[in-house]
Enzyme design. Structure first.
Site, PDB file in Angstrom:
ATOM      1  CB  THR A  15      40.740   2.046 -17.860  1.00 20.60           C
ATOM      2  OG1 THR A  15      39.587   1.476 -18.483  1.00 20.60           O
ATOM      3  CG2 THR A  15      40.582   1.976 -16.356  1.00 20.60           C
ATOM      4  NE  ARG A  35      37.395  -0.935  -4.658  1.00 17.50           N
ATOM      5  CZ  ARG A  35      37.232   0.385  -4.581  1.00 17.50           C
ATOM      6  NH1 ARG A  35      37.128   1.111  -5.672  1.00 17.50           N
ATOM      7  NH2 ARG A  35      37.171   0.976  -3.408  1.00 17.50           N
ATOM      8  CG  HIS A  78      33.342  10.448  -5.818  1.00 21.23           C
ATOM      9  ND1 HIS A  78      33.622   9.168  -6.208  1.00 21.23           N
ATOM     10  CD2 HIS A  78      32.334  10.351  -4.911  1.00 21.23           C
ATOM     11  CE1 HIS A  78      32.816   8.323  -5.563  1.00 21.23           C
ATOM     12  NE2 HIS A  78      32.028   9.019  -4.773  1.00 21.23           N
ATOM     13  CB  CYS A  97      39.132  32.807   2.982  1.00 17.63           C
ATOM     14  SG  CYS A  97      40.238  32.516   1.589  1.00 17.63           S
ATOM     15  CB  CYS A 128      44.750  30.472   0.877  1.00 20.34           C
ATOM     16  SG  CYS A 128      43.641  31.784   0.405  1.00 20.34           S
TER      17      CYS A 128
END
Ligand code: NAD
Length: 245
Positions: free
Chosen positions: A25, A33, A118, A129, A151
């Site tokens: 931040t 949040r 993540h 593919c 793609c």
């Protein structure tokens, strides 16, 4: 308290850092949040719905519109926290940064052992593919494909980011567990500790130097050895000065 933390960091050569959106931040990237976070911007469809795999599959254009508007910050630069962690690694003190962030700022600051639980907004792949794409290519393909990048093989391209409803990469998770369970000092920062399984990683720590730095309260506050209920900058700035002496 700061003196105690500086002492632990001075004495240790096995520090591990576990962070979340609050780490970035101060680089201008909103978290989810906080009051100024993505969850409070009043979008009609909740962000956790848009950022889910089922929404990606069924509303890919809407997903990418939101993604490019709210998840990508090309101007963002590493802040003092990213810099301190890179410095501690360079000094041979910090073993790994484990992050829930997808912004790549730790690597930009010079950290090399970064576990991205993540995923990352820097990488994309074809769902059929597996061909890899970078963000510039995906933006071009998006423009060419009415908002949905395809793609060469015809299938959709998806960011290599873990969406709600998808599982975390097992190898990354195992490595994170190993680093945390063997850490001497564990610093947890800028995370509300409500997103699982990432948040549960803290439970693998076995030492007695668990440090939590977070602007707002978390359910882990009473379980840590050193708690800073403050912005990261207030803690990190004096530490950086200490290690730059
Ligand atoms: P979160 O938004 O749930 O929690 C962030 C926490 O950081 C809050 O408790 C807030 O009080 C605290 N915080 C904010 N600014 C701070 C500061 N300057 N100093 C100290 N604390 C500060 O984020 P989370 O726990 O990481 O989990 C949500 C998910 O958000 C993660 O899965 C992550 O992938 C994703 N996310 C990532 C980014 C990014 O890559 N920069 C940005 C937004 C969301």
């Amino acid at each position: 308290m700061l003196k105690q933390l500086a002492k632990w960091l001075d004495q240790s050569s096995n520090i591990v850092f576990f962070g979340g959106a609050g780490v970035s931040t101060e680089s201008g990237i909103p978290d989810f949040r906080s009051a100024s976070g993505l969850y409070h911007m009043g979008s009609q469809i909740p962000p956790e719905v848009i950022l889910s795999r089922s929404f990606f599959d069924s509303n890919t254009k809407q997903f990418y519109d939101f993604y490019f508007e709210h998840m990508i910050y090309p101007e963002a630069q590493p802040n003092l926290t990213h810099q301190l962690l890179a410095k501690l690694e360079d000094m041979g003190k910090l073993k790994a940064v484990i992050t829930q962030n997808i912004d790549g700022l730790h690597q930009m600051a010079g950290s090399s052992e970064v576990l991205e639980l993540h995923g990352s907004t820097a990488h994309y792949s074809c769902l059929a593919c597996g061909r890899a794409y970078d963000i510039a290519a995906v933006e071009e393909l998006c423009a060419a494909g009415q908002g949905v990048p395809h793609c060469d093989c015809g299938a959709k391209i998806k960011p290599d980011v873990v969406l709600y409803g998808e599982s975390l990469d097992q190898n990354t998770l195992v490595k994170a567990v190993n680093y945390i369970s063997e850490a001497d000092v564990l610093i947890v920062a800028g995370t509300s500790l409500v997103v699982y399984p990432a948040a549960g990683l803290v439970d693998y720590y076995r030492g007695d130097k668990l440090v939590l730095i977070n602007a707002t309260k978390t359910s882990y506050d009473r379980r840590v050895n050193l708690l800073f209920n403050s912005k990261l900058k207030q803690v990190v700035e004096p530490l950086l000065a200490h290690f730059n002496e």
